[in-house]
Scaffold this motif. Sequence first.
Motif, PDB file in Angstrom:
ATOM      1  N   HIS A 185       0.849  -1.189   0.000  1.00 37.39           N
ATOM      2  CA  HIS A 185       0.000   0.000   0.000  1.00 37.39           C
ATOM      3  C   HIS A 185       0.888   1.244   0.000  1.00 37.39           C
ATOM      4  O   HIS A 185       1.746   1.399   0.864  1.00 37.39           O
ATOM      5  N   LEU A 186       0.666   2.123  -0.979  1.00 34.26           N
ATOM      6  CA  LEU A 186       1.434   3.359  -1.114  1.00 34.26           C
ATOM      7  C   LEU A 186       0.489   4.538  -0.947  1.00 34.26           C
ATOM      8  O   LEU A 186      -0.496   4.668  -1.684  1.00 34.26           O
ATOM      9  N   LEU A 187       0.753   5.402   0.029  1.00 38.49           N
ATOM     10  CA  LEU A 187      -0.020   6.619   0.278  1.00 38.49           C
ATOM     11  C   LEU A 187       0.826   7.827  -0.107  1.00 38.49           C
ATOM     12  O   LEU A 187       1.983   7.928   0.307  1.00 38.49           O
ATOM     13  N   VAL A 188       0.247   8.749  -0.887  1.00 40.76           N
ATOM     14  CA  VAL A 188       0.982   9.922  -1.371  1.00 40.76           C
ATOM     15  C   VAL A 188       0.122  11.163  -1.167  1.00 40.76           C
ATOM     16  O   VAL A 188      -1.027  11.214  -1.630  1.00 40.76           O
ATOM     17  N   ASP A 189       0.654  12.168  -0.472  1.00 44.05           N
ATOM     18  CA  ASP A 189       0.019  13.479  -0.312  1.00 44.05           C
ATOM     19  C   ASP A 189       0.909  14.529  -0.970  1.00 44.05           C
ATOM     20  O   ASP A 189       2.115  14.567  -0.710  1.00 44.05           O
ATOM     21  N   MET A 190       0.312  15.400  -1.804  1.00 43.26           N
ATOM     22  CA  MET A 190       1.078  16.430  -2.503  1.00 43.26           C
ATOM     23  C   MET A 190       0.354  17.772  -2.378  1.00 43.26           C
ATOM     24  O   MET A 190      -0.882  17.821  -2.386  1.00 43.26           O
ATOM     25  N   LYS A 191       1.136  18.860  -2.252  1.00 42.88           N
ATOM     26  CA  LYS A 191       0.541  20.190  -2.188  1.00 42.88           C
ATOM     27  C   LYS A 191       1.345  21.170  -3.049  1.00 42.88           C
ATOM     28  O   LYS A 191       2.399  20.841  -3.553  1.00 42.88           O
ATOM     29  N   ASN A 192       0.767  22.382  -3.209  1.00 41.12           N
ATOM     30  CA  ASN A 192       1.297  23.433  -4.086  1.00 41.12           C
ATOM     31  C   ASN A 192       1.169  23.039  -5.556  1.00 41.12           C
ATOM     32  O   ASN A 192       2.051  23.318  -6.362  1.00 41.12           O
ATOM     33  N   LEU A 193       0.046  22.402  -5.897  1.00 36.56           N
ATOM     34  CA  LEU A 193      -0.198  21.971  -7.264  1.00 36.56           C
ATOM     35  C   LEU A 193      -1.119  22.953  -7.977  1.00 36.56           C
ATOM     36  O   LEU A 193      -1.858  23.720  -7.348  1.00 36.56           O
ATOM     37  N   GLU A 194      -1.082  22.904  -9.306  1.00 36.55           N
ATOM     38  CA  GLU A 194      -1.876  23.803 -10.135  1.00 36.55           C
ATOM     39  C   GLU A 194      -3.370  23.507  -9.986  1.00 36.55           C
ATOM     40  O   GLU A 194      -3.805  22.359 -10.089  1.00 36.55           O
ATOM     41  N   ALA A 195      -4.188  24.557  -9.778  1.00 37.86           N
ATOM     42  CA  ALA A 195      -5.621  24.381  -9.554  1.00 37.86           C
ATOM     43  C   ALA A 195      -6.322  23.837 -10.797  1.00 37.86           C
ATOM     44  O   ALA A 195      -7.204  22.973 -10.692  1.00 37.86           O
ATOM     45  N   ASP A 196      -5.954  24.342 -11.982  1.00 42.05           N
ATOM     46  CA  ASP A 196      -6.601  23.863 -13.206  1.00 42.05           C
ATOM     47  C   ASP A 196      -6.350  22.378 -13.420  1.00 42.05           C
ATOM     48  O   ASP A 196      -7.234  21.645 -13.878  1.00 42.05           O
ATOM     49  N   PHE A 197      -5.152  21.919 -13.109  1.00 41.30           N
ATOM     50  CA  PHE A 197      -4.839  20.497 -13.238  1.00 41.30           C
ATOM     51  C   PHE A 197      -5.676  19.662 -12.282  1.00 41.30           C
ATOM     52  O   PHE A 197      -6.213  18.611 -12.651  1.00 41.30           O
ATOM     53  N   LEU A 198      -5.812  20.146 -11.039  1.00 36.75           N
ATOM     54  CA  LEU A 198      -6.561  19.404 -10.026  1.00 36.75           C
ATOM     55  C   LEU A 198      -8.063  19.423 -10.285  1.00 36.75           C
ATOM     56  O   LEU A 198      -8.807  18.676  -9.646  1.00 36.75           O
ATOM     57  N   ASN A 199      -8.534  20.272 -11.191  1.00 37.69           N
ATOM     58  CA  ASN A 199      -9.958  20.359 -11.489  1.00 37.69           C
ATOM     59  C   ASN A 199     -10.293  19.798 -12.865  1.00 37.69           C
ATOM     60  O   ASN A 199     -11.422  19.946 -13.336  1.00 37.69           O
ATOM     61  N   SER A 200      -9.310  19.162 -13.519  1.00 39.13           N
ATOM     62  CA  SER A 200      -9.507  18.625 -14.867  1.00 39.13           C
ATOM     63  C   SER A 200      -9.590  17.107 -14.805  1.00 39.13           C
ATOM     64  O   SER A 200      -8.599  16.425 -14.514  1.00 39.13           O
ATOM     65  N   GLU A 201     -10.780  16.565 -15.082  1.00 38.81           N
ATOM     66  CA  GLU A 201     -10.948  15.114 -15.036  1.00 38.81           C
ATOM     67  C   GLU A 201     -10.075  14.419 -16.071  1.00 38.81           C
ATOM     68  O   GLU A 201      -9.475  13.367 -15.802  1.00 38.81           O
ATOM     69  N   SER A 202      -9.976  15.007 -17.273  1.00 40.37           N
ATOM     70  CA  SER A 202      -9.231  14.353 -18.346  1.00 40.37           C
ATOM     71  C   SER A 202      -7.737  14.313 -18.052  1.00 40.37           C
ATOM     72  O   SER A 202      -7.080  13.283 -18.254  1.00 40.37           O
ATOM     73  N   ARG A 203      -7.164  15.408 -17.547  1.00 36.85           N
ATOM     74  CA  ARG A 203      -5.729  15.434 -17.254  1.00 36.85           C
ATOM     75  C   ARG A 203      -5.398  14.512 -16.080  1.00 36.85           C
ATOM     76  O   ARG A 203      -4.369  13.829 -16.086  1.00 36.85           O
ATOM     77  N   LEU A 204      -6.260  14.491 -15.088  1.00 40.25           N
ATOM     78  CA  LEU A 204      -6.025  13.621 -13.940  1.00 40.25           C
ATOM     79  C   LEU A 204      -6.155  12.153 -14.332  1.00 40.25           C
ATOM     80  O   LEU A 204      -5.365  11.309 -13.884  1.00 40.25           O
ATOM     81  N   ALA A 205      -7.144  11.839 -15.177  1.00 42.52           N
ATOM     82  CA  ALA A 205      -7.310  10.460 -15.611  1.00 42.52           C
ATOM     83  C   ALA A 205      -6.116  10.002 -16.434  1.00 42.52           C
ATOM     84  O   ALA A 205      -5.672   8.850 -16.326  1.00 42.52           O
ATOM     85  N   ARG A 206      -5.571  10.892 -17.256  1.00 39.54           N
ATOM     86  CA  ARG A 206      -4.396  10.544 -18.056  1.00 39.54           C
ATOM     87  C   ARG A 206      -3.182  10.287 -17.157  1.00 39.54           C
ATOM     88  O   ARG A 206      -2.417   9.333 -17.361  1.00 39.54           O
ATOM     89  N   ALA A 207      -2.997  11.136 -16.142  1.00 40.27           N
ATOM     90  CA  ALA A 207      -1.885  10.935 -15.206  1.00 40.27           C
ATOM     91  C   ALA A 207      -2.049   9.637 -14.439  1.00 40.27           C
ATOM     92  O   ALA A 207      -1.066   8.932 -14.172  1.00 40.27           O
ATOM     93  N   MET A 208      -3.291   9.293 -14.071  1.00 33.24           N
ATOM     94  CA  MET A 208      -3.533   8.048 -13.351  1.00 33.24           C
ATOM     95  C   MET A 208      -3.190   6.843 -14.213  1.00 33.24           C
ATOM     96  O   MET A 208      -2.529   5.900 -13.760  1.00 33.24           O
ATOM     97  N   GLN A 209      -3.616   6.853 -15.473  1.00 34.47           N
ATOM     98  CA  GLN A 209      -3.327   5.732 -16.356  1.00 34.47           C
ATOM     99  C   GLN A 209      -1.829   5.599 -16.633  1.00 34.47           C
ATOM    100  O   GLN A 209      -1.284   4.492 -16.661  1.00 34.47           O
TER     101      GLN A 209
END
Length: 463
Positions: free
Chosen positions: A202-226
């Motif tokens: 199990h790997l837990l990751v917390d990150m801060k100081n990230l771009e708001a538009d990136f964190l609100n974009s389903e498509s960009r987040l889904a691409r990063a997840m894949q």
Amino acid sequence: MNGNGHHVNAPQALIIEARPKTYAIDVRVFVATIMATMVVAFGTGLMMGPTDARLAMPVLSFLGIELPEPVQLPAAAINSESEPIVGAMSTQSLMPSNPQARNSNSKSATYMVGEVSANGEIIINKEGEDAAGEVLIKQAKRTKTEHVATLGYKIRETHVNIDTPVLEGTGDVPHERDITYDRINKENDGNIRDQTMPSGQHLLVDMKNLEADFLNSESRLARAMQDSVIAGGLTMLSYHCHSLHPAGVSCVGVLLESHISFHTWPDEGVITLDMFTTSEKPLLPVLPSIKELFGIPRVNAETGEKEEVVTVWSHELRGFRTEDARKVHHLDGNSDISKHVTSPLEVVYKEHVLNMETEYGRIDIWDVKERDDTPGYEDGLRLGLAPQDPRWFSYEDASPCRLLFLDGVLHMANQTDRVFHETLVHPAMFAHPSPKSVGILGGGDGGSLREVLKHKSVTDVTM
């Protein structure tokens, strides 16, 4: 009696018995009062708010209140999207919507329950002298529900879109899925894909100081997840992303090995992510890819410069392993490397400097900083810190501590190794009048050799 033999009347003290003041309470009256209050509250709830008909109708009938039978509205008067809900009604729908009619004793208008549409609107038929077949639509106070997933418009408007995922898809499955006990799949490189054992990582990751538009974009987040799943050599089966209101995204990816999921806070620039796998393939090597794919820095509004992304993570072995398997695993919860580096979230800075396998064992070198670390004397000289500089109290300006692990066991820390090796070497060296030839048994880290060579009389050392 005085000296002359006469009696004298002496004053006598008045004695009053003190008793606590009490009140007698009849238990029967107390119980009756509580019961009456409960009945009134229950009846008020039935009369004033929407209630399941299976509960309301028997009670109201017992109280002598006549209830009209539900009627079926004409097909033309009912919305095509309406769906009848058996047994659902609102007792408030039995009352006139006109305040004047509600406050009067007039019985010229009576409202009868018809159907409840999918979005919670109650369709009722108005009958009476002035109704003329008029159909009314009334919004219920709350939607009748059996589960949180059916709460309807209230949840959708306040926080999350629960109708359908904003973005979803499926992944390619390049491997034949055969996880029976008789046969274990293997990767293309020959590594075992064992998913039959009750264990995982199990790997837990917390990150801060990230771009708001990136964190609100389903498509960009889904691409990063894949891409993270591909980088870890794992298999994505499907993924589902939901947009939140007013901002944020929640995603989950179903893996052949288990799952990956995350939640974002765009305004705060924060994402929390977890990845769990049932495969014995190491999960830590995927961490740099997660940092790169999700670590899109935001721009500081005041300085116009990109902020440094802060990442905090933890790794745990999960499930149940045999004692022999736990002893040989360098990331087991009882190992030093797990206790000092990989497991605690209090270690806010973790950098894997070296990991290698030799014929003698495994070597790991880590640079770490804990949350309560502060700069040392050398840090102060390097940064030019004044006595009252607030950076003295920040771990961010402290130099990391370098740790050496052999097979998961801590052997040396650069901040304490001098104290250890000085006390180990110099008492014996000073006990000899002129040491020249020195033998060191073990000492593979070189600390003892360093201290021995500080004596100028030494001509050769065998380690």
